[in-house]
Design an enzyme around this catalytic site. Structure first.
Site, mmCIF file in Angstrom:
data_model
loop_
_atom_site.group_PDB
_atom_site.id
_atom_site.type_symbol
_atom_site.label_atom_id
_atom_site.label_comp_id
_atom_site.label_asym_id
_atom_site.label_seq_id
_atom_site.Cartn_x
_atom_site.Cartn_y
_atom_site.Cartn_z
ATOM 1 N N SER A 84 0.804 -1.219 0.000
ATOM 2 C CA SER A 84 0.000 0.000 0.000
ATOM 3 C C SER A 84 0.839 1.273 0.000
ATOM 4 O O SER A 84 0.291 2.369 0.106
ATOM 5 C CB SER A 84 -0.941 -0.002 1.200
ATOM 6 O OG SER A 84 -0.196 -0.038 2.383
ATOM 7 N N THR A 202 -1.611 3.633 4.456
ATOM 8 C CA THR A 202 -0.695 4.761 4.222
ATOM 9 C C THR A 202 0.292 4.782 5.367
ATOM 10 O O THR A 202 -0.100 4.475 6.490
ATOM 11 C CB THR A 202 -1.497 6.092 4.304
ATOM 12 O OG1 THR A 202 -2.408 6.127 3.217
ATOM 13 C CG2 THR A 202 -0.612 7.319 4.265
ATOM 14 N N THR A 220 1.723 6.981 0.140
ATOM 15 C CA THR A 220 0.818 5.852 -0.109
ATOM 16 C C THR A 220 0.694 5.560 -1.597
ATOM 17 O O THR A 220 0.960 6.441 -2.430
ATOM 18 C CB THR A 220 -0.596 6.177 0.444
ATOM 19 O OG1 THR A 220 -1.424 5.031 0.354
ATOM 20 C CG2 THR A 220 -1.261 7.309 -0.311
ATOM 21 N N ARG A 230 -7.119 9.066 -9.743
ATOM 22 C CA ARG A 230 -7.667 9.335 -8.405
ATOM 23 C C ARG A 230 -6.552 9.733 -7.439
ATOM 24 O O ARG A 230 -5.501 9.096 -7.380
ATOM 25 C CB ARG A 230 -8.394 8.090 -7.887
ATOM 26 C CG ARG A 230 -9.025 8.258 -6.492
ATOM 27 C CD ARG A 230 -8.118 7.760 -5.389
ATOM 28 N NE ARG A 230 -8.765 7.786 -4.074
ATOM 29 C CZ ARG A 230 -8.134 7.561 -2.930
ATOM 30 N NH1 ARG A 230 -6.833 7.290 -2.926
ATOM 31 N NH2 ARG A 230 -8.773 7.588 -1.792
ATOM 32 N N THR A 253 -5.019 7.924 7.986
ATOM 33 C CA THR A 253 -4.994 6.766 7.107
ATOM 34 C C THR A 253 -6.434 6.276 6.949
ATOM 35 O O THR A 253 -7.277 6.546 7.797
ATOM 36 C CB THR A 253 -4.068 5.655 7.648
ATOM 37 O OG1 THR A 253 -4.055 4.561 6.712
ATOM 38 C CG2 THR A 253 -4.500 5.140 9.008
ATOM 39 N N GLY A 254 -6.690 5.576 5.869
ATOM 40 C CA GLY A 254 -8.047 5.090 5.619
ATOM 41 C C GLY A 254 -8.631 5.707 4.365
ATOM 42 O O GLY A 254 -7.888 6.270 3.554
HETATM 43 N N1 ASP Z 1 -5.645 7.374 2.782
HETATM 44 C C1 ASP Z 1 -5.214 6.592 1.661
HETATM 45 C C2 ASP Z 1 -5.955 7.032 0.422
HETATM 46 O O1 ASP Z 1 -7.128 7.295 0.498
HETATM 47 C C3 ASP Z 1 -5.389 5.128 1.843
HETATM 48 C C4 ASP Z 1 -5.196 4.574 3.236
HETATM 49 O O2 ASP Z 1 -4.521 5.173 4.062
HETATM 50 O O3 ASP Z 1 -5.749 3.518 3.541
HETATM 51 O O4 ASP Z 1 -5.355 7.067 -0.615
#
Ligand code: ASP
Length: 341
Positions: A84, A202, A220, A230, A253-254
């Site tokens: 990731s 991330t 990330t 995107r 993160t997320g």
């Molecule tokens: N925040 C990151 C994104 O939306 C992904 C992640 O941290 O899970 O690209």
């Protein structure tokens, strides 16, 4: 004591007294003596532990926080087993690995790259954007050309494992962020699913150096199988990362779309300015996400991580499963923050 240090000491103790006079800060205010020479680095997920080692090498020698966080997050960026971040990241739906990263120092300087392809260390390109250009963000081919012009090598970032996972995903081609994940190669036996490998995370890293200054970095490959082009929250200053040397720093993160909508990291720093502890500020951040769309919030993961000027840290997340790593003079430790669900 050097005159600079005396000045800092007076400045911090003085401003704390004013703020505590207005009852903005609860609890005792640490003296500058306690803040100086107490470097700390914190970062998201289990892979934060290895990343902190790189940052700590710089912090323990008295180096700048911004240098430490750049060095730290380069470790997961170069790790092909981490699907990731950086090299080995899961691709978009067209099979292209596109990377997002940003960095911020103690002077509100910041640099960001979005949707950068074929460069192993987007964080170092973001650093150059910050240090060498009049801009904050470079995106896509412009970021790539800038990287090449500055000596970065063009490299294929799609590992055989990630290519295989993408091909498997193509059989159903359903875009579906999967919550509660960690970034190691996915263990199919434990949890079989189409696509084989879970699909986002991330590294966000925050540090205070021995001089009491902050730095932050975030990098990330974003959401796996996203639409080409995107961009998530991670390279968006104020959403995925924010650093304010007077107050503290935060990272996220997320699912980035949700973090951008509430300008998450900046929100958390501003809450800390009002006197929230790092954990309480992160909790308020995830509650804002729930408030907008409670049904959706149940289905996704978002985690926030924050560090204040006193060196106190905290985190909060929507779902169980988020972890973060801490390294300072006292400990090298993983923490599991509280979650809403
Ligand atoms: N925040 C990151 C994104 O939306 C992904 C992640 O941290 O899970 O690209």
């Amino acid at each position: 004591m050097s005159s600079r240090r005396t000045f800092l000491q007076n400045a911090v103790v003085g401003s704390a007294a004013v703020l505590s006079g207005e009852k903005i800060f609860a609890g005792p205010v640490k003296t500058m003596e306690a803040i100086l020479n107490n470097p700390i680095v914190i970062s998201t997920w289990d892979f934060g532990k290895a990343a902190n080692v790189g940052a700590w090498e710089i912090l323990q020698k008295g180096g700048r926080a911004v240098d430490a966080v750049e060095a730290g997050v380069r470790i997961p960026e170069a790790d092909g087993a981490n699907q990731s971040v950086g090299y080995g990241g899961l691709p978009d739906r067209d099979g292209r690995v596109t990377l997002d990263a940003c960095i911020m120092d103690e002077f509100y300087n910041c640099g960001s790259v979005m949707c950068l392809e074929n460069i192993m260390h987007p964080i170092s390109v973001a650093r150059l954007v910050m240090d060498k250009t009049p801009h904050v963000i470079l995106a896509g081919d412009g970021a790539f050309q800038f990287a090449l012009a500055n000596g970065f090598k063009k490299e294929n970032l799609l590992t055989p494992e990630s290519e295989k996972a993408w091909k498997e995903w193509l059989k159903t081609a359903k875009y579906e962020p999967i919550k509660n994940i960690e970034n190691q190669l996915y263990d199919k036996k434990k949890d079989p699913m189409p696509g084989g490998i879970k699909n986002h995370d991330t590294i966000g890293m925050l540090a205070i150096d021995a001089a009491g200054n902050f730095g932050g970095a975030c990098t990330t490959s974003g959401m796996a199988y996203k639409i080409h082009g995107r961009v998530g929250d991670s390279p968006v200053i104020g959403a995925g990362l924010y650093v304010d040397n007077e107050v503290g720093a935060a990272t996220a993160t997320g699912v980035g779309e949700e973090v951008i909508r509430i300008v998450g990291a900046h929100l958390i720093v501003e809450l800390m300015r009002q006197g929230y502890s790092p954990e309480a500020a992160c909790k308020e951040g995830v509650e804002r996400i729930i408030k907008r769309n409670p049904a959706k919030a149940k289905e996704i993961q978002v985690g926030f991580l924050a560090l204040n000027k006193k060196g106190e840290f905290g985190a909060y997340c929507l779902q169980k499963g988020f972890t973060y790593a801490v390294r300072n003079n006292k400990e090298e430790k993983m923490y599991t923050p509280k979650s809403i669900y």
